[in-house]
Write an enzyme that holds these catalytic residues in place. Structure first.
Site, short mmCIF file in Angstrom:
data_model
loop_
_atom_site.label_atom_id
_atom_site.label_comp_id
_atom_site.label_asym_id
_atom_site.label_seq_id
_atom_site.Cartn_x
_atom_site.Cartn_y
_atom_site.Cartn_z
N CYS B 294 15.31 8.09 8.88
CA CYS B 294 16.43 8.39 8.33
C CYS B 294 17.03 9.75 7.70
O CYS B 294 17.82 10.58 8.20
CB CYS B 294 16.65 7.13 7.14
SG CYS B 294 18.51 7.30 6.43
N CYS B 295 15.73 10.09 6.87
CA CYS B 295 15.82 11.47 6.36
C CYS B 295 15.88 12.65 7.48
O CYS B 295 16.72 13.46 7.23
CB CYS B 295 14.65 11.66 5.33
SG CYS B 295 14.67 11.02 3.65
N CYS B 377 20.26 10.93 -2.09
CA CYS B 377 21.21 9.90 -1.50
C CYS B 377 21.38 8.66 -2.51
O CYS B 377 20.47 8.21 -2.84
CB CYS B 377 20.64 9.28 -0.14
SG CYS B 377 21.03 10.71 0.99
N CYS B 380 19.00 5.77 -2.31
CA CYS B 380 17.66 6.02 -2.62
C CYS B 380 17.25 6.59 -3.91
O CYS B 380 16.18 7.24 -4.03
CB CYS B 380 17.05 6.77 -1.43
SG CYS B 380 17.19 6.19 0.32
N CYS B 405 9.73 15.09 2.57
CA CYS B 405 10.30 14.54 3.82
C CYS B 405 9.98 15.34 5.16
O CYS B 405 10.46 15.29 6.13
CB CYS B 405 11.68 14.48 3.62
SG CYS B 405 12.41 16.15 3.10
C1 HEM Z 1 13.24 13.35 2.84
C2 HEM Z 1 12.82 14.73 2.78
C3 HEM Z 1 13.57 15.58 1.86
C4 HEM Z 1 14.76 16.19 2.09
C5 HEM Z 1 15.31 16.56 3.37
C6 HEM Z 1 15.11 16.77 0.96
C7 HEM Z 1 15.89 17.93 0.80
C8 HEM Z 1 16.30 18.45 -0.28
C9 HEM Z 1 17.24 19.70 -0.38
C10 HEM Z 1 17.92 20.25 0.59
C11 HEM Z 1 17.39 19.83 -1.48
C12 HEM Z 1 18.22 21.00 -2.21
C13 HEM Z 1 17.22 22.10 -2.37
C14 HEM Z 1 17.67 22.71 -3.77
O1 HEM Z 1 17.09 21.81 -4.64
O2 HEM Z 1 17.88 23.68 -3.83
C15 HEM Z 1 16.46 19.11 -2.36
C16 HEM Z 1 16.21 18.99 -3.67
C17 HEM Z 1 15.09 18.23 -4.40
N1 HEM Z 1 14.59 17.34 -3.91
FE1 HEM Z 1 14.61 17.06 -2.15
N2 HEM Z 1 14.40 16.42 -0.19
C18 HEM Z 1 13.45 15.66 0.42
C19 HEM Z 1 12.52 14.81 -0.27
C20 HEM Z 1 12.20 15.04 -1.72
C21 HEM Z 1 11.19 14.40 -2.43
C22 HEM Z 1 10.44 13.57 -1.70
C23 HEM Z 1 11.29 14.57 -3.79
C24 HEM Z 1 10.52 13.88 -4.76
C25 HEM Z 1 9.38 13.51 -4.84
C26 HEM Z 1 12.54 15.46 -3.72
C27 HEM Z 1 13.02 15.98 -4.93
C28 HEM Z 1 13.82 16.95 -4.92
C29 HEM Z 1 14.08 17.44 -6.13
C30 HEM Z 1 13.61 17.13 -7.43
C31 HEM Z 1 15.12 18.23 -5.71
C32 HEM Z 1 15.66 19.29 -6.91
C33 HEM Z 1 17.24 18.88 -6.91
C34 HEM Z 1 17.26 17.51 -7.21
O3 HEM Z 1 16.55 16.85 -8.03
O4 HEM Z 1 18.23 16.97 -6.65
N3 HEM Z 1 13.11 15.77 -2.55
N4 HEM Z 1 15.81 18.05 -1.43
S1 SF4 Z 2 17.34 9.77 1.20
FE1 SF4 Z 2 17.76 7.78 1.64
S2 SF4 Z 2 19.73 7.64 2.65
FE2 SF4 Z 2 19.27 9.60 2.30
S3 SF4 Z 2 18.59 10.38 4.35
FE3 SF4 Z 2 16.65 9.91 3.02
S4 SF4 Z 2 16.49 7.59 3.60
FE4 SF4 Z 2 18.24 8.16 4.16
#
Ligand code: HEM
Ligand code: SF4
Ligand code: SF4
Lengths: 549, 415
Positions: B294-295, B377, B380, B405
């Protein structure tokens, strides 16, 4: 080890950017030499005899292995694969290109290092005991005070154009290993009856053409007023120090001419307005830096009583000469001699620096110190691992057992590199070491210092034997001094006679040393014998035969 | 009159006409070290006698002695390096201007004059530096209390104005000696300035850098700097189709506040439809694989597309956000996408983000007020209790190690 916060980091990065801009304007012809000179000097860039020289600060001589690796990388990438460690706990690169200096500074900034105020008429890199935090005779750890002084004096807007350079040193131990009596401003740290840290303040020490032992101007300064008092000293110097004659511009002349008491009175009158002011140190400020100067996680070890080790004479000699006792009985501080045959004193190649950084990682909690004697020190080595470390050092020719001995000569770059030199000092140091080699062990501890000119970068005035290059009709001649010492109250050496030719210097020193062997008492060191018998009794020996023996 | 720069509440302004630029002395060859430098040392420096400029806008300057001998009613004083400023104590009267003469760059006495006039004699009026005043001295001169600079004839006003901004948070005073709060404040200011410098450098170094914004507070911080400094860094966001309305509301807010149109990237409709058919709309709760798929569809693929053709991207990731981010560098090579990746907030703590948000009053996702710390999202992401690990609010049904991810893979550190 101190760790930069955002403030420290920003200052260093902005300094790099500022200097990059200045250098570009200079190279584009927008900045003339006159205007560029103070700017480059305050970033450690000298124009030397053969090439520009860059001097990088190693504040109070403390280096991490990461930083040492970066110094090695710079030697490799921007210089000819080596660097020169100096008596002021700096490192110098002798072959840099002006246009590359901003890039070097940017590299240094990535490991929290800089070249700020390593030359020019300003407050220079602060120095102290290379065994700070380790030595058994330490009363107060000077490093937090050094770091506070470093920060406060860095880019101080009022004191960047002093009459001359200004060197500050701290000593916190019973034995002064920082040569504080020959500094412009120095502090002895101690604890008063109630355990508060206080400072003895000394001003106006110096070497050069008018050597002078510093005068005490205050005996009980509370640590919190360290910066305000320094400010008052600097203001008195900045306003009233001599600017009419470059040879009389150091603070020592001002203190000499005015008298220490009158100078102190001037300082006190200004200080009255500054104490309890914005630069008075809070406990927070001290705690903030002091938290970084704590012991690494030292453990209890037991030394193996191996018989095979006991009979390795080289190891025994090295252990005897190159170890300094550590506060923790199971550890020792190990000095790695950078005084090696055929290599300029204080020089290390990039590969050696990398190698020593690795050793620091494996034996000494990633830490290295740079000493006043131009050697490197691993401050916290478990005694149980000494033989292992010795073997590794030995395999790279870095286990010379000569610390504080006749071949552990403090020597400036001299005529081989320095544009101010009257005479060469590096080849002469080698010749002296060679001549004394047969009796080196017998002589034991002795400090020989060789400077290429009166600027006294190798501190010849405070060597037990000091050698000074003077030029005569285009030839290298030398004056030889006897009886100086940088520690305690300090003492300046006295001239032994007329100057002699280069080829005669080793012979003269050899005779002084042999005379000592003849007249010494049981267990008496060279300097102790000189002090007991007086320098005259040694001079007479030299007078007995013509100098050109 | 030469060019004068004056500082006041509004900032710096340049007064007067630039004189003909004096011809520049070409730099000497870099190596001046041949021969005997001692012969170049001129031991005796004459004390200055003539002022470098005897007039100000209102007429002739008075020397300190003339001023003390006169009525002290109006006029301007010109101080020489050797003057004892303390003699003016209580006798400044209503001087219209005090100017300090610098005869050489290397003579620093004038800096102490300025300090004493300001701090000891409490002089509040115009304080000018004249003579050997170069652009590179202006910053330090301003710090000791000068607010007017008559530049040396060959100096450029632009360079001088630029140099006034050389250092954001210099040492001395409370920054070094003060309380923990003083240093914390200084550190915050320094951190903001480091961020500004980093973004300026990225903008200069790359042709098409872009911020991948999750509309988080972190990304709003970066967005704010991009907007304030008008930097050519694009901003896009990944609209997964499952974001909260509170998150989406930031898109128009950013437009209104900064006039910046965030590029909204949406997933491929067919892929989404196929996923829903195969796993159900919320199939990601069933397995890590299904969640990752999904991600992949909703975030990774659109991200790759958004980065296509770019040479650098930026994120708002911070080291203390997640176990997986503990070693996060500020700059790294994204080798999968063959471009530079920057995490300019890597060293920031959440408290820094909040401090920035307050100080610059930036738009913030309303969910933060409801206990959300990390916002993704809608299905999630959930709120966490105070003190709880922030990551517990994301994919809470999975274990910590899998909570990345493929978007932020661990890369080679370049600095
Ligand atoms: C499914 C895979 C993931 C995708 C595609 C994804 C994508 C993104 C993107 C595009 C951002 C914006 C970048 C930014 O902060 O400037 C972001 C921020 C962030 N992501 Fe992810 N992310 C993923 C997984 C995760 C996971 C696994 C975690 C935590 C364990 C995480 C925690 C955060 C946090 C803490 C931020 C900073 C802003 C916020 O908390 O919203 N992300 N993510
Ligand atoms: S965060 Fe949850 S809803 Fe968003 S893309 Fe990933 S699995 Fe799908
Ligand atoms: S003592 Fe003289 S010759 Fe030696 S480095 Fe210093 S200035 Fe140069």
């Amino acid at each position: 080890m101190y760790c930069y916060d955002a403030v420290d980091r920003l200052i260093v990065e902005e300094r790099v950017a500022q200097f990059r801009d200045q250098t570009l304007r200079y190279l584009a012809g927008e900045l003339d030499e006159d205007a560029f000179k103070p700017l480059r000097l305050q970033n450690g860039l000298y124009i030397q005899r053969y090439a520009p020289m860059l001097r990088v600060a190693i504040p109070y001589g403390v280096l991490s292995s990461t930083q040492l690796r970066k110094l090695a990388e710079i030697a490799r990438k921007f210089d000819r694969g080596y660097g020169h460690f100096t008596t002021r706990q700096n490192i110098q690169y002798n072959w840099v290109k002006v246009e590359e200096v901003p890039d070097i500074l940017a590299e240094l900034a990535t490991v929290s290092m800089h070249a700020i105020q390593t030359s020019g008429s300003c407050v220079r890199n602060v120095t102290t005991d290379a065994f700070a935090g380790v030595a058994q005779d330490e009363i107060v750890d000077p490093r937090p005070y050094c770091e506070l002084m470093r920060q406060w004096s860095t880019l101080h807007p009022e004191f960047a154009h002093l009459p001359r350079k200004f060197k500050v040193a701290f000593n916190g131990a019973k034995e002064d290993r920082a040569a504080t009596p020959v500094h412009d401003l120095s502090f002895d740290l101690y604890r008063d009856e109630v355990g508060e840290v206080r400072l003895i303040v000394k001003v106006g020490g110096g070497q050069g053409r008018t050597p002078r032992i510093a005068s005490i101007i205050k005996r009980d300064l509370h640590w919190s007023e360290m910066l305000t008092y320094t400010e008052a000293v600097l203001r008195a110097y900045n306003r009233l120090g001599r600017r009419d004659n470059i040879f009389k511009a150091r603070i020592k002349i001002q203190v000499q001419e005015l008298g220490a008491e009158a100078f102190a009175a001037e300082v006190e009158s200004d200080w009255a307005h500054l104490r309890n002011g914005p630069n008075t140190l809070t406990q927070d400020a001290l705690d903030r830096v002091a938290q970084f100067f704590i012991d690494p996680p030292l453990e209890t070890w037991s030394e193996p009583a191996s018989k095979t080790l006991a009979i390795d004479p080289n190891f025994q000699a090295w252990k005897k000469r190159n170890l300094t006792a550590h506060r923790h009985g199971d550890y020792a501080a190990v000095t790695i001699s950078l005084k090696r045959e055929g290599i300029a004193p204080g020089d290390a190649t990039d590969a050696e620096m990398d190698f020593i950084a690795d050793l620091a990682d494996r034996y000494s909690f990633n830490e290295i110190r740079v000493s006043y004697h131009q050697n490197l020190i691993l401050p916290h080595v478990p005694r149980a691992k000494l033989h292992e470390l010795f073997s590794e050092l030995d395999s790279r020719g870095l286990a010379r057992a000569n610390i504080d001995m006749a071949s552990d000569i403090i020597c400036c770059p001299g005529g081989d590199f320095c544009s101010l030199a009257n005479a060469k000092s590096i080849p002469l140091s080698a010749a002296i070491a060679d001549k004394l080699a047969p009796i080196e062990d017998e002589i034991g501890a002795i400090a020989i210092n060789v400077s290429g000119c009166i600027n006294a970068c190798a501190h010849h005035h405070v060597g037990h034997i000091g050698v000074l290059g003077v030029e005569k009709a285009g030839e290298d001649w030398y004056q030889i001094m006897l009886g100086g010492r940088p520690d305690g109250v300090g003492r300046l050496g006295v001239l032994t006679g007329k100057s002699v030719r280069q080829e005669d210097v080793p012979g003269v020193i050899d005779r002084l040393a042999r005379h000592y062997l003849d007249v010494r008492n049981e267990g008496e060191s060279f300097i102790a014998a000189v002090e007991r018998l007086g320098t005259d009794s040694f001079k007479i020996i030299l007078a007995e035969e013509p100098a050109a023996a | 009159m030469s060019l004068v720069i004056e500082l006041d509440q509004q900032g710096a302004k340049v007064i007067g006409q630039a004189p003909e630029r004096a011809p520049l002395t070409p730099p000497k060859p870099a190596n001046e070290g041949h021969g005997d430098v001692r012969k170049k040392i001129v031991p005796n420096v004459k004390q200055p006698t003539e002022p470098t400029n005897a007039e100000w806008e209102g007429g002739q300057y008075l020397s300190m002695q003339e001023w003390l001998d006169g009525s002290q009613e109006g006029g301007a004083i010109l101080l020489q390096p050797a003057d004892d400023v303390k003699k003016l104590d209580g006798r400044i009267g209503n001087a219209a201007l005090i100017s300090v003469d610098f005869h050489r760059i290397g003579d620093g006495r004038g800096y102490s004059h300025a300090f004493l006039l300001r701090k000891r004699l409490n002089y509040q009026g115009r304080l000018r530096a004249q003579g050997a005043v170069t652009a590179d001295q202006v910053f330090a001169m301003a710090r000791v209390g000068f607010d007017s600079f008559a530049l040396r004839a060959d100096q450029s006003a632009d360079t001088a104005l630029r140099s006034l901004d050389s250092f954001g948070v210099p040492y001395q005073g409370a920054v070094v000696a003060g309380t923990a709060t003083d240093r914390a404040d200084a550190n915050f200011a320094a951190r903001v300035r480091l961020l500004e410098r980093a973004l300026v450098e990225i903008a200069q170094r790359h042709d098409r850098p872009a911020l991948a914004s999750s509309l988080s507070a972190e990304d709003m911080v970066i967005t704010d700097v991009i907007a304030r400094l008008k930097l050519p860094i694009d901003i896009f966001t990944l609209e997964t189709g499952r974001l909260n309305p509170e998150t989406l509301a930031l898109i128009p807010q950013v437009k209104e506040r900064y006039g910046i149109e965030i590029d909204v990237r949406r997933p491929d409709e067919h892929a989404v439809a196929a996923y829903i058919t195969a796993h159900g709309k919320d199939g990601f709760y069933d397995s890590v694989a299904a969640r990752k798929l999904c991600c992949n569809i909703r975030k990774v693929a659109p991200l790759d597309e958004a980065l296509n053709g770019r040479d650098a991207w930026l994120t708002g990731q911070r080291r203390d956000q997640a176990v997986t981010r503990g070693a996060l560098p500020e700059a790294e090579r994204d080798s999968e996408r063959t471009m530079q990746k920057y995490n300019p907030l890597a060293a920031w703590a959440w408290a820094d983000v909040l401090a920035y948000a307050t100080r610059f009053d930036i738009p913030m996702n309303a969910l933060y007020q409801r206990g959300y710390v990390s916002i993704g999202c809608e299905p999630c992401t959930k709120a966490i209790r105070p003190g709880e690990d922030p990551r517990n609010g994301r994919w809470w049904w999975e274990n910590q190690g899998s909570k990345e991810c493929g978007l932020h893979t661990i890369q080679n550190v370049t600095r």
